[in-house]
Design a protein around this motif. Sequence first.
Motif, PDB file in Angstrom:
ATOM      1  N   GLN A  18      58.288  84.064  48.980  1.00  0.00           N
ATOM      2  CA  GLN A  18      58.048  83.118  47.520  1.00  0.00           C
ATOM      3  C   GLN A  18      58.532  81.595  47.886  1.00  0.00           C
ATOM      4  N   LYS A  19      59.753  81.359  48.530  1.00  0.00           N
ATOM      5  CA  LYS A  19      60.245  80.138  48.743  1.00  0.00           C
ATOM      6  C   LYS A  19      59.432  79.158  49.556  1.00  0.00           C
ATOM      7  N   ASP A  20      58.846  79.920  50.401  1.00  0.00           N
ATOM      8  CA  ASP A  20      57.957  79.602  51.449  1.00  0.00           C
ATOM      9  C   ASP A  20      56.501  78.954  50.914  1.00  0.00           C
ATOM     10  N   ARG A  21      56.266  79.601  49.880  1.00  0.00           N
ATOM     11  CA  ARG A  21      54.815  79.658  49.335  1.00  0.00           C
ATOM     12  C   ARG A  21      55.016  78.547  48.525  1.00  0.00           C
ATOM     13  N   HIS A  22      56.175  78.386  47.517  1.00  0.00           N
ATOM     14  CA  HIS A  22      56.387  77.329  46.804  1.00  0.00           C
ATOM     15  C   HIS A  22      56.558  76.172  47.170  1.00  0.00           C
ATOM     16  N   GLU A  23      57.127  76.018  48.596  1.00  0.00           N
ATOM     17  CA  GLU A  23      57.196  74.768  49.218  1.00  0.00           C
ATOM     18  C   GLU A  23      56.016  74.395  49.868  1.00  0.00           C
ATOM     19  N   ARG A  24      55.161  75.204  50.185  1.00  0.00           N
ATOM     20  CA  ARG A  24      53.796  74.953  50.493  1.00  0.00           C
ATOM     21  C   ARG A  24      52.888  74.219  49.585  1.00  0.00           C
ATOM     22  N   ILE A  25      53.175  74.680  48.283  1.00  0.00           N
ATOM     23  CA  ILE A  25      52.431  74.166  47.036  1.00  0.00           C
ATOM     24  C   ILE A  25      53.052  72.708  46.808  1.00  0.00           C
ATOM     25  N   ARG A  27      54.261  70.592  49.273  1.00  0.00           N
ATOM     26  CA  ARG A  27      53.663  69.792  49.951  1.00  0.00           C
ATOM     27  C   ARG A  27      52.153  69.522  49.874  1.00  0.00           C
ATOM     28  N   ALA A  28      51.398  70.445  49.456  1.00  0.00           N
ATOM     29  CA  ALA A  28      50.140  70.035  49.045  1.00  0.00           C
ATOM     30  C   ALA A  28      49.962  69.150  47.973  1.00  0.00           C
ATOM     31  N   ALA A  29      50.615  69.344  46.705  1.00  0.00           N
ATOM     32  CA  ALA A  29      50.720  68.301  45.641  1.00  0.00           C
ATOM     33  C   ALA A  29      51.145  66.793  46.278  1.00  0.00           C
ATOM     34  N   ARG A  30      51.996  66.961  46.938  1.00  0.00           N
ATOM     35  CA  ARG A  30      52.411  65.435  47.424  1.00  0.00           C
ATOM     36  C   ARG A  30      51.305  64.775  48.483  1.00  0.00           C
ATOM     37  N   ARG A  31      50.770  65.801  49.306  1.00  0.00           N
ATOM     38  CA  ARG A  31      49.444  65.106  50.061  1.00  0.00           C
ATOM     39  C   ARG A  31      48.271  64.859  49.223  1.00  0.00           C
ATOM     40  N   LEU A  32      48.230  65.396  48.204  1.00  0.00           N
ATOM     41  CA  LEU A  32      46.659  65.302  47.366  1.00  0.00           C
ATOM     42  C   LEU A  32      47.289  64.146  46.393  1.00  0.00           C
ATOM     43  N   GLY A  33      48.431  64.100  45.804  1.00  0.00           N
ATOM     44  CA  GLY A  33      49.097  63.156  44.715  1.00  0.00           C
ATOM     45  C   GLY A  33      48.964  61.791  45.590  1.00  0.00           C
ATOM     46  N   GLY A  34      49.221  61.797  46.890  1.00  0.00           N
ATOM     47  CA  GLY A  34      49.211  60.525  47.825  1.00  0.00           C
ATOM     48  C   GLY A  34      47.994  59.990  47.968  1.00  0.00           C
ATOM     49  N   VAL A  35      47.020  60.648  47.391  1.00  0.00           N
ATOM     50  CA  VAL A  35      45.430  60.182  47.873  1.00  0.00           C
ATOM     51  C   VAL A  35      44.832  59.769  46.311  1.00  0.00           C
ATOM     52  N   HIS A  36      44.958  60.641  45.545  1.00  0.00           N
ATOM     53  CA  HIS A  36      44.329  60.759  44.128  1.00  0.00           C
ATOM     54  C   HIS A  36      45.257  60.343  42.920  1.00  0.00           C
ATOM     55  N   ASP A  37      44.575  59.663  41.909  1.00  0.00           N
ATOM     56  CA  ASP A  37      45.354  59.563  40.881  1.00  0.00           C
ATOM     57  C   ASP A  37      45.469  60.914  40.123  1.00  0.00           C
ATOM     58  N   LEU A  38      46.385  61.067  39.113  1.00  0.00           N
ATOM     59  CA  LEU A  38      46.564  62.616  38.512  1.00  0.00           C
ATOM     60  C   LEU A  38      45.424  63.019  37.949  1.00  0.00           C
ATOM     61  N   ASP A  39      44.452  62.505  37.383  1.00  0.00           N
ATOM     62  CA  ASP A  39      43.118  63.189  36.822  1.00  0.00           C
ATOM     63  C   ASP A  39      42.403  63.723  37.797  1.00  0.00           C
ATOM     64  N   ARG A  40      42.232  63.269  38.935  1.00  0.00           N
ATOM     65  CA  ARG A  40      41.698  63.483  40.072  1.00  0.00           C
ATOM     66  C   ARG A  40      42.195  64.617  40.883  1.00  0.00           C
ATOM     67  N   VAL A  41      43.528  64.736  40.832  1.00  0.00           N
ATOM     68  CA  VAL A  41      43.960  66.104  41.388  1.00  0.00           C
ATOM     69  C   VAL A  41      43.742  67.410  40.711  1.00  0.00           C
ATOM     70  N   GLN A  42      42.870  68.285  41.662  1.00  0.00           N
ATOM     71  CA  GLN A  42      42.547  69.585  40.838  1.00  0.00           C
ATOM     72  C   GLN A  42      43.599  70.672  41.313  1.00  0.00           C
ATOM     73  N   MET A  43      43.762  71.342  40.478  1.00  0.00           N
ATOM     74  CA  MET A  43      44.824  72.466  40.686  1.00  0.00           C
ATOM     75  C   MET A  43      44.058  73.384  41.752  1.00  0.00           C
ATOM     76  N   GLN A  44      42.929  73.691  41.785  1.00  0.00           N
ATOM     77  CA  GLN A  44      42.339  74.521  42.730  1.00  0.00           C
ATOM     78  C   GLN A  44      42.302  73.838  44.121  1.00  0.00           C
ATOM     79  N   ASP A  45      42.051  72.244  44.235  1.00  0.00           N
ATOM     80  CA  ASP A  45      42.410  71.786  45.447  1.00  0.00           C
ATOM     81  C   ASP A  45      43.624  72.101  46.038  1.00  0.00           C
ATOM     82  N   VAL A  46      44.762  71.934  44.982  1.00  0.00           N
ATOM     83  CA  VAL A  46      46.123  72.179  45.447  1.00  0.00           C
ATOM     84  C   VAL A  46      46.217  73.576  45.984  1.00  0.00           C
TER      85      VAL A  46
END
Length: 205
Positions: A18-25, A27-46
């Motif tokens: 679970q901790k590994d899965r949590h950390e992957r989430i 990391r994915a949020a950091r990557r997508l948030g580093g490209v898009h504004d909050l409104d354009r970050v989609q939870m499905q994409d994360v």
Amino acid sequence: MPRIADPRPAAEPRSPHQKDRHERILRAARRLGGVHDLDRVQMQDVANEAGVAIATLYRYFPSKTHLFAAVKRKQVELFAEEVSRLRAASENPLDAVVRTLVRAREEMMRRPQLSRTILQADQTAQATANGPWSSDRTFRDMLLAAAGIDAPEPADERLVRLLESCWYGVLLSCLNARLSPAEADVDIRVSCEMLLGARLGGTTD
């Protein structure tokens, strides 16, 4: 405005899987948030980026605001650990606070779009009485520790809270290119001297 889910306890990772899965989430949020504004970050994409089911993502993070609250909290915790390791016992307390805030500004400027996304989530959370934030307390405690204030009085808490607000304003101006990094650091130093100079005794070098 991004939705804040109805209050409910978010699941806490317990097992190594679970901790590994949590950390992957995160990391994915950091990557997508580093490209898009909050409104354009989609939870499905994360969820897709992290390789988890969307239901799993929402179990840990009921909304994007909760997700980026966790991203911010992780960053602040890691930074606080770094600051604690690097602080010299002989360092002037006011110098230590200035150095901490300048270093925090530098860290946030390393990934400016991610920082903007986090600040957007921060503003959304603060619009409600139950915003999912605990990192502000960690940041404040880090500044109190840098100042050498082990048993803060209410007045100390107020001064550090005001300093934190000043720092966020300076950071936002720097992210939006209204201030250069050098100008931002001068403003950080001046705000530290104005708010904490009398409390800590003196000015920085």
